[in-house]
Design an enzyme around this catalytic site. Structure first.
Site, short mmCIF file in Angstrom:
data_model
loop_
_atom_site.label_atom_id
_atom_site.label_comp_id
_atom_site.label_asym_id
_atom_site.label_seq_id
_atom_site.Cartn_x
_atom_site.Cartn_y
_atom_site.Cartn_z
N GLY A 1 -0.56 -2.49 -6.09
CA GLY A 1 -1.63 -1.58 -6.72
C GLY A 1 -2.46 -2.28 -7.34
N GLU B 1 -5.11 -11.42 -6.08
CA GLU B 1 -5.91 -11.04 -4.83
C GLU B 1 -7.41 -10.76 -5.20
OE1 GLU B 1 -4.28 -7.33 -3.28
OE2 GLU B 1 -5.78 -7.26 -1.68
N HIS C 1 2.81 -4.00 5.12
CA HIS C 1 3.19 -2.97 4.45
C HIS C 1 3.38 -1.67 5.47
CE1 HIS C 1 1.46 -3.73 0.34
NE2 HIS C 1 0.85 -4.56 0.80
N ASP D 1 -0.79 -7.75 6.34
CA ASP D 1 -1.13 -6.91 5.13
C ASP D 1 -0.98 -5.57 5.64
OD1 ASP D 1 -1.21 -6.42 2.42
OD2 ASP D 1 -3.36 -6.77 2.29
N ASP E 1 3.41 1.46 5.39
CA ASP E 1 2.18 2.69 5.41
C ASP E 1 0.95 2.21 5.64
OD1 ASP E 1 2.29 1.32 2.87
OD2 ASP E 1 1.42 3.01 1.52
ZN ZN Z 1 -0.16 -6.02 0.26
#
Ligand code: ZN
Length: 357
Positions: free
Chosen positions: A178, A208, A19, A295, A21
């Site tokens: 999300g 997840e 990601h 991640d 961010d």
């Molecule tokens: Zn992720």
């Protein structure tokens, strides 16, 4: 002979789940926050880096999400987005990553009135600049962009169209992310059907924290090419000698659906108790299409090389296994088949051949 972290940095690696961010340099956050007038929990880069790691390790989802509030807050202008993307490409390349797909949610970067297209342009430009600088420094990398829609929001169709609009300038796929519980991927069926009609690729964060229904929906209702994490697929495998696969697990393995596993992140979110207990060991033994990913490098204090080094320590993997993970990732990339093959044959295999012998 034991494989060291330094050795792993030198070999080519491929990364599918990272990601934007979640991977900023702490020093960059400090500088961008000063420009934006955004208040941070710490203004010394080292202390800030520690704060991010501690918040991510706290076991509190609230504190974990707070970390993203700070990174997203400093990524609201075109120059800031461009810089963060440029540095992301440079950092991955310096870590020996030769191919990366980096994702971010354009809808989270509109606070300063950028348009969605301007947000994507800034990030894609940053990746291009970073890749050019990395090549000059002797670390060539190719970065593909994935656009993420937030699963609790209602903009997935708009973001899917945005991704398709930018498909020839660096956007290679789509994703939704999300909270899984309460927000099934089937809420976004229109977007997924649109993407399929456009012959476009997408992955879905599924399996997840949440279990098998989420994975089943992502594949059988939405048509996902890959599973973001997908680690809970182990819930459909009965331990034994040999282990017995349920119908969904068998389908995922038979169809070679790639699992974007993120060992450190999965431990932090409680999806696995420890690296040694991570289902990646079992899933690799059963020859699922397993890939290793970072991640959120900042929150997990990690890198692609570190994730591989952790697996080497926990499972005793050698170069053969590391090459297998790397080729799995490259085979599962969203760029065209001939371009994937070129990286496998000309970059990955020759490098590992020297080590495997
Ligand atoms: Zn992720």
């Amino acid at each position: 002979m034991a494989i060291s972290y330094e050795d792993i940095v030198k070999v080519p690696k491929a990364l599918l789940h990272d990601h934007l961010d979640g991977g900023l340099r702490p020093a960059t956050i400090v500088e961008l926050a000063a420009e934006a007038g955004h208040e941070l929990p710490a203004t010394d880069p080292e202390a800030l880096g520690r704060w991010f790691a501690e918040a991510a390790n706290s076991g509190s989802l609230e504190r974990y999400l707070e970390t993203f509030a700070h990174t997203v807050a400093v990524m609201q202008t075109a120059p800031a987005l461009r810089r963060v993307a440029r540095e992301c490409a440079l950092d991955l390349a310096a870590d020996g990553v030769v191919y990366a797909e980096v994702r971010f949610a354009p809808e989270q970067h509109l606070e300063q009135n950028l348009t969605l297209d301007e947000v994507v342009d800034a990030v894609v430009t940053g990746f291009r600049e970073g890749s050019a600088l990395a090549a000059e420094a002797g670390n060539p990398i190719r970065v593909g962009t994935l656009l993420t829609a937030m699963r609790h929001a209602a903009r997935s169709q708009e973001i899917a169209e945005l991704a398709v609009r930018h498909r020839d300038t660096g956007v290679v796929g789509f994703d939704i992310a999300g909270a899984e519980a309460g927000f099934p991927p089937t809420r976004h069926l229109d977007a997924f059907e649109y993407l399929q009609r456009e012959n476009f690729h997408f992955t879905i964060h599924a399996g997840e924290a949440f279990g098998l229904p989420s994975i089943w929906q992502a594949i059988q209702w939405c048509g996902a090419d890959r599973l973001g994490h997908g680690v809970r697929i182990v819930d459909d495998i009965t331990p034994g000698n040999p282990p017995v696969l349920g119908r969904l697990a068998a389908y995922v393995r038979d169809k070679r659906i790639p699992l974007e596993l993120c060992p450190s992140s999965n431990v932090q979110t409680g999806a696995a108790a420890s690296i040694a207990d991570h289902p990646i060991g079992l899933l690799r033994d059963l020859r699922f299409r397993v890939t290793v990913n970072t991640d959120n490098r900042l929150m997990s204090g990690t890198s692609m090389s570190r994730e591989m080094a952790l697996l080497v320590d926990a499972f005793g993997y050698g170069w053969k296994e590391l090459q297998w993970f790397t080729i799995n990732a490259m085979k599962s990339a969203f760029i065209p088949f001939d371009e994937r093959l070129k990286i496998i044959d000309e970059v990955i295999k020759p490098a590992y051949a020297k080590l495997i012998g």
